[in-house]
Design a protein around this motif. Structure first.
Motif, PDB file in Angstrom:
ATOM      1  N   SER A 147     -16.228   5.370  26.764  1.00 43.04           N
ATOM      2  CA  SER A 147     -15.230   5.277  27.869  1.00 43.04           C
ATOM      3  C   SER A 147     -15.736   5.214  29.278  1.00 43.04           C
ATOM      4  O   SER A 147     -16.783   6.024  29.441  1.00 43.04           O
ATOM      5  N   ILE A 148     -15.284   4.446  30.090  1.00 43.19           N
ATOM      6  CA  ILE A 148     -15.429   4.364  31.368  1.00 43.19           C
ATOM      7  C   ILE A 148     -14.058   4.914  32.140  1.00 43.19           C
ATOM      8  O   ILE A 148     -13.114   4.047  32.116  1.00 43.19           O
ATOM      9  N   PHE A 149     -14.152   6.013  32.776  1.00 41.86           N
ATOM     10  CA  PHE A 149     -12.839   6.440  33.498  1.00 41.86           C
ATOM     11  C   PHE A 149     -13.268   7.433  34.541  1.00 41.86           C
ATOM     12  O   PHE A 149     -13.944   8.415  34.183  1.00 41.86           O
ATOM     13  N   VAL A 150     -13.097   6.815  35.784  1.00 44.26           N
ATOM     14  CA  VAL A 150     -13.209   7.837  37.140  1.00 44.26           C
ATOM     15  C   VAL A 150     -12.069   8.699  37.086  1.00 44.26           C
ATOM     16  O   VAL A 150     -11.072   8.188  37.446  1.00 44.26           O
ATOM     17  N   ASN A 151     -12.230   9.813  36.517  1.00 45.54           N
ATOM     18  CA  ASN A 151     -11.090  10.853  36.487  1.00 45.54           C
ATOM     19  C   ASN A 151     -10.685  11.619  37.617  1.00 45.54           C
ATOM     20  O   ASN A 151     -11.334  12.442  38.410  1.00 45.54           O
ATOM     21  N   PRO A 152      -9.539  11.219  37.984  1.00 44.20           N
ATOM     22  CA  PRO A 152      -9.161  12.013  39.359  1.00 44.20           C
ATOM     23  C   PRO A 152      -8.810  13.470  39.353  1.00 44.20           C
ATOM     24  O   PRO A 152      -9.096  14.199  40.436  1.00 44.20           O
ATOM     25  N   THR A 153      -8.655  13.876  38.144  1.00 45.32           N
ATOM     26  CA  THR A 153      -8.087  15.197  38.401  1.00 45.32           C
ATOM     27  C   THR A 153      -9.502  16.108  38.213  1.00 45.32           C
ATOM     28  O   THR A 153      -9.232  17.523  38.461  1.00 45.32           O
ATOM     29  N   GLN A 154     -10.734  15.607  38.271  1.00 43.63           N
ATOM     30  CA  GLN A 154     -11.894  16.409  38.229  1.00 43.63           C
ATOM     31  C   GLN A 154     -12.393  16.439  39.676  1.00 43.63           C
ATOM     32  O   GLN A 154     -13.580  17.165  39.941  1.00 43.63           O
ATOM     33  N   PHE A 155     -11.796  15.637  40.552  1.00 49.26           N
ATOM     34  CA  PHE A 155     -12.326  15.738  41.893  1.00 49.26           C
ATOM     35  C   PHE A 155     -11.399  16.551  42.866  1.00 49.26           C
ATOM     36  O   PHE A 155     -10.292  16.403  42.759  1.00 49.26           O
ATOM     37  N   ASN A 156     -12.246  17.513  43.620  1.00 47.37           N
ATOM     38  CA  ASN A 156     -11.463  18.333  44.444  1.00 47.37           C
ATOM     39  C   ASN A 156     -11.755  17.759  46.082  1.00 47.37           C
ATOM     40  O   ASN A 156     -11.375  18.381  47.007  1.00 47.37           O
ATOM     41  N   ASN A 157     -12.420  16.625  46.086  1.00 46.87           N
ATOM     42  CA  ASN A 157     -12.681  16.093  47.174  1.00 46.87           C
ATOM     43  C   ASN A 157     -12.375  14.589  47.344  1.00 46.87           C
ATOM     44  O   ASN A 157     -12.913  13.620  46.507  1.00 46.87           O
ATOM     45  N   PRO A 158     -11.299  14.092  47.932  1.00 47.25           N
ATOM     46  CA  PRO A 158     -10.782  12.866  47.781  1.00 47.25           C
ATOM     47  C   PRO A 158     -11.557  11.757  48.273  1.00 47.25           C
ATOM     48  O   PRO A 158     -11.714  10.673  47.648  1.00 47.25           O
ATOM     49  N   ASP A 159     -12.357  11.951  49.382  1.00 46.21           N
ATOM     50  CA  ASP A 159     -13.624  11.176  49.499  1.00 46.21           C
ATOM     51  C   ASP A 159     -14.510  10.813  48.437  1.00 46.21           C
ATOM     52  O   ASP A 159     -14.981   9.624  48.065  1.00 46.21           O
ATOM     53  N   ASP A 160     -15.007  11.958  47.772  1.00 46.14           N
ATOM     54  CA  ASP A 160     -15.847  11.867  46.737  1.00 46.14           C
ATOM     55  C   ASP A 160     -15.193  10.563  45.566  1.00 46.14           C
ATOM     56  O   ASP A 160     -15.892   9.759  44.974  1.00 46.14           O
ATOM     57  N   PHE A 161     -14.102  10.898  45.322  1.00 43.30           N
ATOM     58  CA  PHE A 161     -13.316  10.106  44.385  1.00 43.30           C
ATOM     59  C   PHE A 161     -13.145   8.529  44.917  1.00 43.30           C
ATOM     60  O   PHE A 161     -13.443   7.877  44.100  1.00 43.30           O
ATOM     61  N   ARG A 162     -12.919   8.417  45.847  1.00 37.64           N
ATOM     62  CA  ARG A 162     -12.753   7.068  46.405  1.00 37.64           C
ATOM     63  C   ARG A 162     -14.105   6.486  46.571  1.00 37.64           C
ATOM     64  O   ARG A 162     -14.068   5.450  46.306  1.00 37.64           O
ATOM     65  N   LEU A 163     -15.362   7.134  46.878  1.00 36.47           N
ATOM     66  CA  LEU A 163     -16.421   6.364  47.022  1.00 36.47           C
ATOM     67  C   LEU A 163     -17.222   6.360  45.844  1.00 36.47           C
ATOM     68  O   LEU A 163     -18.449   5.640  45.767  1.00 36.47           O
ATOM     69  N   TYR A 164     -16.881   6.982  44.660  1.00 36.24           N
ATOM     70  CA  TYR A 164     -17.489   7.118  43.402  1.00 36.24           C
ATOM     71  C   TYR A 164     -17.855   5.693  42.914  1.00 36.24           C
ATOM     72  O   TYR A 164     -17.116   4.850  42.795  1.00 36.24           O
ATOM     73  N   PRO A 165     -19.099   5.295  42.501  1.00 32.25           N
ATOM     74  CA  PRO A 165     -19.304   3.657  42.375  1.00 32.25           C
ATOM     75  C   PRO A 165     -18.639   3.252  41.136  1.00 32.25           C
ATOM     76  O   PRO A 165     -18.562   3.872  40.003  1.00 32.25           O
ATOM     77  N   ARG A 166     -17.948   2.206  41.268  1.00 26.34           N
ATOM     78  CA  ARG A 166     -17.170   1.358  40.153  1.00 26.34           C
ATOM     79  C   ARG A 166     -17.856   0.070  39.822  1.00 26.34           C
ATOM     80  O   ARG A 166     -17.669  -0.792  40.742  1.00 26.34           O
ATOM     81  N   LEU A 167     -18.286  -0.139  38.849  1.00 26.63           N
ATOM     82  CA  LEU A 167     -19.006  -1.401  38.440  1.00 26.63           C
ATOM     83  C   LEU A 167     -18.628  -1.720  36.978  1.00 26.63           C
ATOM     84  O   LEU A 167     -19.711  -1.750  36.259  1.00 26.63           O
ATOM     85  N   PRO A 168     -17.556  -2.075  36.685  1.00 30.31           N
ATOM     86  CA  PRO A 168     -16.967  -2.362  35.270  1.00 30.31           C
ATOM     87  C   PRO A 168     -17.685  -3.319  34.617  1.00 30.31           C
ATOM     88  O   PRO A 168     -18.137  -3.381  33.380  1.00 30.31           O
ATOM     89  N   GLU A 169     -17.816  -4.622  35.449  1.00 29.91           N
ATOM     90  CA  GLU A 169     -18.281  -5.757  34.850  1.00 29.91           C
ATOM     91  C   GLU A 169     -19.941  -5.582  34.623  1.00 29.91           C
ATOM     92  O   GLU A 169     -20.214  -5.918  33.436  1.00 29.91           O
ATOM     93  N   ALA A 170     -20.661  -4.890  35.404  1.00 26.61           N
ATOM     94  CA  ALA A 170     -21.945  -4.682  35.195  1.00 26.61           C
ATOM     95  C   ALA A 170     -22.327  -3.779  34.167  1.00 26.61           C
ATOM     96  O   ALA A 170     -23.303  -3.831  33.528  1.00 26.61           O
ATOM     97  N   ASP A 171     -21.550  -2.686  34.001  1.00 23.37           N
ATOM     98  CA  ASP A 171     -21.558  -1.769  32.823  1.00 23.37           C
ATOM     99  C   ASP A 171     -21.384  -2.426  31.704  1.00 23.37           C
ATOM    100  O   ASP A 171     -21.997  -2.335  30.553  1.00 23.37           O
ATOM    101  N   ALA A 172     -20.210  -3.090  31.543  1.00 26.98           N
ATOM    102  CA  ALA A 172     -19.994  -3.788  30.469  1.00 26.98           C
ATOM    103  C   ALA A 172     -21.156  -4.793  29.855  1.00 26.98           C
ATOM    104  O   ALA A 172     -21.395  -4.466  28.501  1.00 26.98           O
ATOM    105  N   ALA A 173     -21.867  -5.283  30.640  1.00 29.19           N
ATOM    106  CA  ALA A 173     -22.975  -6.260  30.488  1.00 29.19           C
ATOM    107  C   ALA A 173     -24.055  -5.466  29.803  1.00 29.19           C
ATOM    108  O   ALA A 173     -24.839  -5.691  28.935  1.00 29.19           O
ATOM    109  N   LEU A 174     -24.284  -4.204  30.322  1.00 29.18           N
ATOM    110  CA  LEU A 174     -25.248  -3.322  29.656  1.00 29.18           C
ATOM    111  C   LEU A 174     -25.101  -2.487  28.394  1.00 29.18           C
ATOM    112  O   LEU A 174     -25.884  -2.263  27.551  1.00 29.18           O
TER     113      LEU A 174
END
Length: 283
Positions: free
Chosen positions: A54-81
């Motif tokens: 599973s790949i899911f950046v889970n908003p409910t475990q972030f208490n810092n909105p900026d950390d959630f916003r800036l968390y790396p998201r690379l679904p296409e590159a991840d799928a290739a791996l």
């Protein structure tokens, strides 16, 4: 490799696998995959018939909105791996799919969540427990794989499995490190070039702590010396350094032979927060 985006599709697929007598391995991630993640996938593939990642950046475990916003998201590159590593199905849901309505569930893990990450990130483990519970229900794995770098998270999930009687085995793999000792983490991608050069100091501090423990120095003195090493570089802002029992995660005041301890650290390099730990037996 199949890509599933709805909870219903994942549930239907895993129920079919179960009916066919196939063993299911689950590797929950938030993406931006590195070799540590891929080793979990490879282990799951070696020990099970099918593997769900599973790949899911889970908003409910972030208490810092900026950390959630800036968390790396690379679904296409991840799928290739993932496919070469042995992934059978990639679960890639949206926030709306995982939370069709706001979650009102509240977990209480007692003393396990009152220290370290729990103390510094209020609500974090409630979000972790909520999303992991959802993933366990949807995928019904025989085995679920997690990395030791998130030591406190693993302890929380172990308690979750016991308390809610999830019929699965929790598998923990040692932290995978870069050549210079830095623990692999998705957040490492956000480090500047200068910060990346400084980041291995966290592991150096853990090794110093281990050396001082083995020298039978007092806990207070060990913590002072580790803090001194880290704060010598003004780019590092230490959030905590703790010496804890590996099972309860409670701070240890007196070290005794044959005691299993964990040295745990969290620190900021600019706007990137890193954690690491080291587990060993006191001689």
């Amino acid at each position: 490799m199949e890509i599933l985006q709805s909870a219903a599709a994942l549930q239907a697929q895993t129920e079919k696998w179960r009916r066919d007598g196939q063993r299911i391995g689950l590797v929950p991630t938030m993406g931006a995959l590195h070799d540590g993640h891929l080793r979990l996938v490879q282990a799951a593939a070696a020990e099970n018939d099918v593997v769900v990642v599973s790949i899911f950046v889970n908003p409910t475990q972030f208490n810092n909105p900026d950390d959630f916003r800036l968390y790396p998201r690379l679904p296409e590159a991840d799928a290739a791996l993932l496919e070469p590593a042995g992934c059978t199905a990639l679960f890639l849901p949206s926030v709306e799919e995982m939370y069709p309505q706001p979650s009102k569930l509240r977990f209480d893990f007692g003393s396990l969540e009152q220290v370290m990450e729990g103390a510094h990130r209020p609500g974090h483990f409630n979000g972790v427990a909520t999303v992991v519970s959802k993933l366990f229900h949807l995928s019904r794995p025989h085995q679920a794989y997690f990395g030791q770098k998130d030591l406190q998270q693993v302890a929380i999930i172990r308690q979750l499995v016991a308390d809610l009687s999830f019929d699965l085995e929790l598998i923990t793999f040692p932290t995978v490190r870069e050549a210079d000792g830095l623990a692999m983490s998705s957040r490492n991608r956000r480090l500047s070039a200068d910060a990346r050069q400084i980041a291995p100091q966290l592991y150096a501090a853990l090794l110093l702590g281990q050396k001082l423990v083995m020298q039978k120095q007092l806990v207070a003195a060990i913590k002072d010396k580790v803090h001194s090493l880290l704060t010598a570089d003004k780019a590092i802002q230490v959030e905590y350094f703790e010496i804890v029992d590996t099972q309860t995660l409670q701070p240890i005041e007196i070290l005794v032979p044959r005691q299993e301890v964990a040295l745990c650290i969290a620190a900021w390099l600019a706007d990137v927060r890193l954690i690491d730990n080291l587990l060993f037996e006191v001689k």
